[in-house]
Design an enzyme around this catalytic site. Structure first.
Site, mmCIF file in Angstrom:
data_model
loop_
_atom_site.group_PDB
_atom_site.id
_atom_site.type_symbol
_atom_site.label_atom_id
_atom_site.label_comp_id
_atom_site.label_asym_id
_atom_site.label_seq_id
_atom_site.Cartn_x
_atom_site.Cartn_y
_atom_site.Cartn_z
ATOM 1 N N GLY A 149 0.806 -1.215 0.000
ATOM 2 C CA GLY A 149 0.000 0.000 0.000
ATOM 3 C C GLY A 149 0.843 1.271 0.000
ATOM 4 N N SER A 150 1.892 1.287 0.800
ATOM 5 C CA SER A 150 2.715 2.512 0.897
ATOM 6 C C SER A 150 3.352 2.845 -0.444
ATOM 7 C CB SER A 150 3.813 2.342 1.946
ATOM 8 O OG SER A 150 3.242 2.094 3.210
ATOM 9 N N ASN A 162 -8.396 4.101 8.082
ATOM 10 C CA ASN A 162 -7.849 2.963 8.823
ATOM 11 C C ASN A 162 -8.037 3.074 10.329
ATOM 12 O OD1 ASN A 162 -5.911 5.071 7.888
ATOM 13 N ND2 ASN A 162 -4.564 4.112 9.395
ATOM 14 N N ALA A 218 -2.128 -6.205 -0.138
ATOM 15 C CA ALA A 218 -2.648 -7.578 -0.002
ATOM 16 C C ALA A 218 -2.842 -8.037 1.439
ATOM 17 C CB ALA A 218 -1.693 -8.547 -0.709
ATOM 18 N N THR A 275 12.113 -7.076 -10.829
ATOM 19 C CA THR A 275 11.526 -8.395 -11.091
ATOM 20 C C THR A 275 10.315 -8.587 -10.195
ATOM 21 O OG1 THR A 275 13.724 -9.191 -11.621
ATOM 22 C CG2 THR A 275 12.056 -10.873 -11.157
ATOM 23 N N CYS A 280 1.081 2.158 12.770
ATOM 24 C CA CYS A 280 2.289 2.936 12.526
ATOM 25 C C CYS A 280 2.528 3.981 13.596
ATOM 26 C CB CYS A 280 2.194 3.609 11.169
ATOM 27 S SG CYS A 280 1.483 2.514 9.955
HETATM 28 C C1 LIG Z 1 -5.214 3.338 4.596
HETATM 29 C C2 LIG Z 1 -3.854 2.736 4.486
HETATM 30 N N1 LIG Z 1 -3.023 3.128 3.505
HETATM 31 C C3 LIG Z 1 -1.796 2.613 3.361
HETATM 32 C C4 LIG Z 1 -1.312 1.658 4.221
HETATM 33 C C5 LIG Z 1 0.076 1.117 4.039
HETATM 34 O O1 LIG Z 1 0.019 -0.168 3.508
HETATM 35 P P1 LIG Z 1 1.287 -1.181 3.571
HETATM 36 O O2 LIG Z 1 1.418 -1.585 4.970
HETATM 37 O O3 LIG Z 1 0.883 -2.306 2.647
HETATM 38 O O4 LIG Z 1 2.447 -0.433 3.032
HETATM 39 C C6 LIG Z 1 -2.132 1.207 5.268
HETATM 40 C C7 LIG Z 1 -1.625 0.215 6.257
HETATM 41 O O5 LIG Z 1 -1.931 0.275 7.413
HETATM 42 C C8 LIG Z 1 -3.437 1.761 5.391
HETATM 43 O O6 LIG Z 1 -4.255 1.373 6.385
#
Ligand SMILES: Cc1ncc(COP(=O)(O)O)c(C=O)c1O
Length: 398
Positions: free
Chosen positions: A72-73, A152, A203, A240, A330
């Protein structure tokens, strides 16, 4: 040993055994580089292409509009930086919200340092983005708007379709990105229904592996690649591809949408019991996020308790076998109150007493009942030790 009760599915989810099964052949047998031309590579290539088709089918887009990332990040960073730089000749203004995940917020802050203008939209007391402010903020100079699909920390489901309409009416060239990391697996993520140009996925929030994600990018959306090197992902993200994890992500997403109605019904039943019972059993408790349960994530129950620290509740719950969070994973470990809660107008003191319980498909009502049994005692014990707990209450407790 006491059985553990895991109620932090918004932080991450366990790997579904069916997902592991789908991944294993790609870890064990089909280890070829999917970009190579010989026979060993072909099974890996087939796995990668199949995963892309599966995910595109669920999003309702074309397979080539899906870029695989590390999570996600990275998807969020690629969306923001990729569009900001590719569209720079047209304008240098970005709009986002004050309640985004740090993956978006910190990227936006970095872009500000690099000379872009960023507007951070305010939210109301339930975490909904101010759409009137959005309308005012979008200008000819705006190249990108990024608003999350679901929050979140407090589970607010943002009115993305309406936000897209507002943005496109004001500036049809502005691209719209949504961070759907929490939403995928709980909400319809059809990109045409939402109207978005970019959408981030991770994922591990829907029983897939950690370290795999995707970014949907609508055809013709300007995007400057951020990882440079090979020509993978049609030159938009070098490196890759992590084939086993990508195959796992597609399998997890397929299962999530096959089982969506049943999972959501289960989540809601557990969540609603938490939302109904915790304020009834624990005095001086506030539910955070939307009151209207149809407008909050089906698996999110979040609260603030007066007179205590969220971290202390987490430690006490952990000792009783319960895994929970004070907000986003986080920020735990930091004493700063959540930026989401403060943006919602919650006072710093109260925001420090936050608790997020996020349910999953394998939780049971018995587990919820267990939490309801132990939580009131934990809160009242901590309050009796708190210097801020009013004297009159202290007298009745001891
Ligand atoms: C809304 C949201 N965006 C982005 C992320 C980051 O995802 P990842 O942990 O896969 O990098 C999170 C993870 O907590 C999230 O809740």
């Amino acid at each position: 040993m006491r059985k553990r009760v895991y109620l932090d599915h918004a932080a991450t989810t366990p790997l579904d055994p069916r997902v592991l099964e789908a991944m294993l052949p790609y870890l064990r047998d089909f280890w070829g580089n999917p970009s190579s031309l010989y026979a060993e590579a072909q099974e890996a290539r087939k796995g990668l292409d199949g995963a892309r088709r599966t995910i595109a089918g669920i999003l309702g887009c074309r397979p080539q509009e899906v870029i695989f990332t590390s999570g996600g990040s990275e998807s969020d960073a690629l969306a923001l930086r990729g569009v900001a730089y590719a569209a720079r000749r047209r304008g240098n203004h970005i709009v986002t919200s004050a309640v985004e995940h740090h993956a978006v917020l910190h990227t936006a802050e970095r872009l500000e340092q690099e000379g872009f203008g960023v507007t951070y939209l305010p939210v109301d007391g339930e975490g909904f983005v101010d759409l009137a402010e959005l309308e005012r903020a979008v200008s000819e100079e705006t190249t990108l708007v990024s608003i999350m699909l679901a929050n979140n920390e407090v589970g607010t489901v943002e009115p993305i379709e309406e936000a897209v309409r507002i943005v496109k009416a004001k500036n049809p060239h502005a691209a719209f990105h949504t961070d759907a990391v929490q939403a995928v697996g709980a909400l319809d993520a059809g990109v045409d229904r939402l109207g978005v140009d970019l959408l981030s996925i991770g994922a591990h929030k829907f029983y897939g592996p950690k370290g795999a994600g995707a970014l949907y990018v609508r055809s013709r959306t300007p995007l400057q690649p951020q990882a440079l090197g090979g020509a993978q992902e049609k030159d938009r993200r070098a490196g890759t591809e992590n084939v086993p994890y990508i195959v796992g992500m597609a399998k997890a997403m397929a299962l999530a949408y096959e089982e969506l109605a049943a999972r959501n019904a289960h989540y809601r039943a557990l969540r609603d019991r938490l939302l109904d019972e915790i304020p009834a059993r624990v005095p001086y408790t506030h539910i955070t996020g939307p009151k209207d349960r149809d407008r909050r994530l089906s698996n999110n129950a979040s609260f603030c308790f007066e007179y205590i620290e969220g971290e202390a509740i987490l430690m006490a719950l952990d000792l009783q076998g319960v895994a929970a969070s004070s907000g986003s994973a986080c920020t735990s470990g930091s004493l700063e109150p959540s930026h989401v809660l403060t943006a919602m107008g919650i006072a710093t003191e109260l925001a420090r007493g936050s608790l997020r319980l996020s349910v999953g498909k394998d939780n049971t009502m018995e587990e919820i009942d267990y939490v309801l049994e132990v939580l009131p005692g934990i809160v009242s014990r901590l309050r009796s030790l708190s210097p801020t707990w009013p004297e009159r209450e202290r007298a009745t407790q001891v």
